[in-house]
Scaffold this motif. Structure first.
Motif, PDB file in Angstrom:
ATOM      1  N   LEU A 133       0.411  13.843  14.280  1.00 36.55           N
ATOM      2  CA  LEU A 133       0.291  13.433  15.677  1.00 36.55           C
ATOM      3  C   LEU A 133       0.044  11.930  15.810  1.00 36.55           C
ATOM      4  O   LEU A 133       0.545  11.291  16.726  1.00 36.55           O
ATOM      5  N   ALA A 134      -0.707  11.357  14.885  1.00 33.43           N
ATOM      6  CA  ALA A 134      -1.016   9.927  14.922  1.00 33.43           C
ATOM      7  C   ALA A 134       0.160   9.056  14.479  1.00 33.43           C
ATOM      8  O   ALA A 134       0.344   7.959  14.989  1.00 33.43           O
ATOM      9  N   ALA A 135       0.936   9.551  13.516  1.00 34.29           N
ATOM     10  CA  ALA A 135       2.032   8.741  12.963  1.00 34.29           C
ATOM     11  C   ALA A 135       3.193   9.635  12.512  1.00 34.29           C
ATOM     12  O   ALA A 135       3.415   9.836  11.321  1.00 34.29           O
ATOM     13  N   PRO A 136       3.954  10.182  13.461  1.00 35.53           N
ATOM     14  CA  PRO A 136       5.050  11.091  13.093  1.00 35.53           C
ATOM     15  C   PRO A 136       6.152  10.438  12.282  1.00 35.53           C
ATOM     16  O   PRO A 136       6.933  11.130  11.626  1.00 35.53           O
ATOM     17  N   GLU A 137       6.212   9.109  12.288  1.00 36.28           N
ATOM     18  CA  GLU A 137       7.205   8.425  11.467  1.00 36.28           C
ATOM     19  C   GLU A 137       6.784   8.341  10.003  1.00 36.28           C
ATOM     20  O   GLU A 137       7.590   8.042   9.132  1.00 36.28           O
ATOM     21  N   LEU A 138       5.514   8.654   9.729  1.00 35.79           N
ATOM     22  CA  LEU A 138       4.989   8.579   8.366  1.00 35.79           C
ATOM     23  C   LEU A 138       4.618   9.935   7.772  1.00 35.79           C
ATOM     24  O   LEU A 138       4.587  10.082   6.554  1.00 35.79           O
ATOM     25  N   MET A 169       0.840  -1.176   0.000  1.00 35.17           N
ATOM     26  CA  MET A 169       0.000   0.000   0.000  1.00 35.17           C
ATOM     27  C   MET A 169       0.887   1.241   0.000  1.00 35.17           C
ATOM     28  O   MET A 169       2.016   1.197   0.462  1.00 35.17           O
ATOM     29  N   ARG A 170       0.295   2.320  -0.465  1.00 36.18           N
ATOM     30  CA  ARG A 170       0.982   3.613  -0.513  1.00 36.18           C
ATOM     31  C   ARG A 170       0.106   4.683   0.120  1.00 36.18           C
ATOM     32  O   ARG A 170      -1.112   4.610   0.063  1.00 36.18           O
ATOM     33  N   ILE A 171       0.743   5.698   0.673  1.00 42.33           N
ATOM     34  CA  ILE A 171       0.035   6.886   1.140  1.00 42.33           C
ATOM     35  C   ILE A 171       0.040   7.891  -0.003  1.00 42.33           C
ATOM     36  O   ILE A 171       1.084   8.183  -0.583  1.00 42.33           O
ATOM     37  N   ARG A 172      -1.109   8.402  -0.302  1.00 41.70           N
ATOM     38  CA  ARG A 172      -1.250   9.461  -1.320  1.00 41.70           C
ATOM     39  C   ARG A 172      -1.970  10.633  -0.660  1.00 41.70           C
ATOM     40  O   ARG A 172      -2.667  10.452   0.338  1.00 41.70           O
ATOM     41  N   THR A 173      -1.816  11.813  -1.219  1.00 42.92           N
ATOM     42  CA  THR A 173      -2.469  12.985  -0.635  1.00 42.92           C
ATOM     43  C   THR A 173      -3.053  13.889  -1.713  1.00 42.92           C
ATOM     44  O   THR A 173      -2.599  13.888  -2.863  1.00 42.92           O
ATOM     45  N   HIS A 174      -4.049  14.647  -1.309  1.00 45.14           N
ATOM     46  CA  HIS A 174      -4.607  15.733  -2.111  1.00 45.14           C
ATOM     47  C   HIS A 174      -4.219  17.014  -1.379  1.00 45.14           C
ATOM     48  O   HIS A 174      -4.913  17.450  -0.461  1.00 45.14           O
ATOM     49  N   HIS A 175      -3.094  17.596  -1.752  1.00 45.02           N
ATOM     50  CA  HIS A 175      -2.584  18.758  -1.023  1.00 45.02           C
ATOM     51  C   HIS A 175      -3.549  19.937  -1.031  1.00 45.02           C
ATOM     52  O   HIS A 175      -3.545  20.740  -0.104  1.00 45.02           O
ATOM     53  N   ASP A 176      -4.378  20.039  -2.036  1.00 43.24           N
ATOM     54  CA  ASP A 176      -5.289  21.185  -2.124  1.00 43.24           C
ATOM     55  C   ASP A 176      -6.411  21.131  -1.091  1.00 43.24           C
ATOM     56  O   ASP A 176      -7.057  22.138  -0.831  1.00 43.24           O
ATOM     57  N   THR A 177      -6.639  19.984  -0.448  1.00 44.20           N
ATOM     58  CA  THR A 177      -7.686  19.905   0.568  1.00 44.20           C
ATOM     59  C   THR A 177      -7.137  19.936   1.993  1.00 44.20           C
ATOM     60  O   THR A 177      -7.907  20.022   2.947  1.00 44.20           O
ATOM     61  N   CYS A 178      -5.832  19.880   2.159  1.00 44.55           N
ATOM     62  CA  CYS A 178      -5.226  19.855   3.493  1.00 44.55           C
ATOM     63  C   CYS A 178      -5.404  21.215   4.177  1.00 44.55           C
ATOM     64  O   CYS A 178      -5.126  22.263   3.591  1.00 44.55           O
ATOM     65  N   ILE A 179      -5.866  21.166   5.436  1.00 46.02           N
ATOM     66  CA  ILE A 179      -6.050  22.402   6.208  1.00 46.02           C
ATOM     67  C   ILE A 179      -4.986  22.550   7.292  1.00 46.02           C
ATOM     68  O   ILE A 179      -5.042  23.478   8.098  1.00 46.02           O
ATOM     69  N   GLY A 180      -4.027  21.641   7.350  1.00 45.24           N
ATOM     70  CA  GLY A 180      -2.940  21.726   8.309  1.00 45.24           C
ATOM     71  C   GLY A 180      -3.336  21.410   9.743  1.00 45.24           C
ATOM     72  O   GLY A 180      -2.726  21.920  10.679  1.00 45.24           O
ATOM     73  N   LEU A 239       4.123   1.012   2.432  1.00 42.87           N
ATOM     74  CA  LEU A 239       3.759   0.577   3.775  1.00 42.87           C
ATOM     75  C   LEU A 239       3.428  -0.900   3.832  1.00 42.87           C
ATOM     76  O   LEU A 239       2.888  -1.468   2.888  1.00 42.87           O
ATOM     77  N   SER A 240       3.706  -1.488   4.995  1.00 44.30           N
ATOM     78  CA  SER A 240       3.265  -2.852   5.293  1.00 44.30           C
ATOM     79  C   SER A 240       3.298  -3.021   6.808  1.00 44.30           C
ATOM     80  O   SER A 240       3.857  -2.195   7.523  1.00 44.30           O
ATOM     81  N   GLY A 241       2.665  -4.075   7.288  1.00 42.76           N
ATOM     82  CA  GLY A 241       2.694  -4.413   8.701  1.00 42.76           C
ATOM     83  C   GLY A 241       2.208  -3.318   9.623  1.00 42.76           C
ATOM     84  O   GLY A 241       1.175  -2.693   9.392  1.00 42.76           O
ATOM     85  N   ALA A 242       2.965  -3.070  10.687  1.00 45.43           N
ATOM     86  CA  ALA A 242       2.591  -2.088  11.708  1.00 45.43           C
ATOM     87  C   ALA A 242       2.517  -0.672  11.132  1.00 45.43           C
ATOM     88  O   ALA A 242       1.675   0.128  11.548  1.00 45.43           O
ATOM     89  N   ARG A 243       3.388  -0.363  10.197  1.00 48.44           N
ATOM     90  CA  ARG A 243       3.348   0.976   9.586  1.00 48.44           C
ATOM     91  C   ARG A 243       2.062   1.190   8.805  1.00 48.44           C
ATOM     92  O   ARG A 243       1.513   2.284   8.797  1.00 48.44           O
ATOM     93  N   LEU A 244       1.565   0.160   8.174  1.00 48.96           N
ATOM     94  CA  LEU A 244       0.312   0.256   7.441  1.00 48.96           C
ATOM     95  C   LEU A 244      -0.840   0.519   8.407  1.00 48.96           C
ATOM     96  O   LEU A 244      -1.701   1.348   8.139  1.00 48.96           O
ATOM     97  N   GLN A 245      -0.848  -0.152   9.536  1.00 53.17           N
ATOM     98  CA  GLN A 245      -1.904   0.069  10.524  1.00 53.17           C
ATOM     99  C   GLN A 245      -1.859   1.501  11.056  1.00 53.17           C
ATOM    100  O   GLN A 245      -2.888   2.149  11.210  1.00 53.17           O
ATOM    101  N   LYS A 246      -0.671   2.016  11.354  1.00 50.33           N
ATOM    102  CA  LYS A 246      -0.535   3.405  11.819  1.00 50.33           C
ATOM    103  C   LYS A 246      -1.026   4.375  10.749  1.00 50.33           C
ATOM    104  O   LYS A 246      -1.688   5.359  11.054  1.00 50.33           O
TER     105      LYS A 246
END
Length: 65
Positions: free
Chosen positions: A18-23, A1-12, A40-47
């Motif tokens: 706070l939930a996953a500072p390593e990610l 799995m991968r993390i993707r983002t829509h930067h135009d909707t982020c409000i900061g 991501l895989s394993g514990a990082r995927l869950q975080k």
């Protein structure tokens, strides 16, 4: 799995960081999301799932590589 983002909707809100500072971090310029680890895989995927679910704007999401 991968993390993707829509930067135009982020409000900061910083909930992902706070939930996953390593990610996730926040841009010094405008406090929007910065992804630190895309593959991501394993514990990082869950975080990542927890962080994505906590986002008020659903800016970040998980997808297949």
């Amino acid at each position: 799995m991968r993390i993707r983002t829509h930067h135009d909707t982020c409000i900061g809100a910083g909930r992902c960081f706070l939930a996953a500072p390593e990610l996730f971090d926040q841009s010094e310029h405008d406090a929007t999301v910065v992804v630190l680890a895309e593959q991501l895989s394993g514990a990082r995927l869950q975080k990542a799932r927890e962080a994505v679910e906590d986002c008020p704007t659903r800016t970040s999401y998980l997808s297949e590589p």
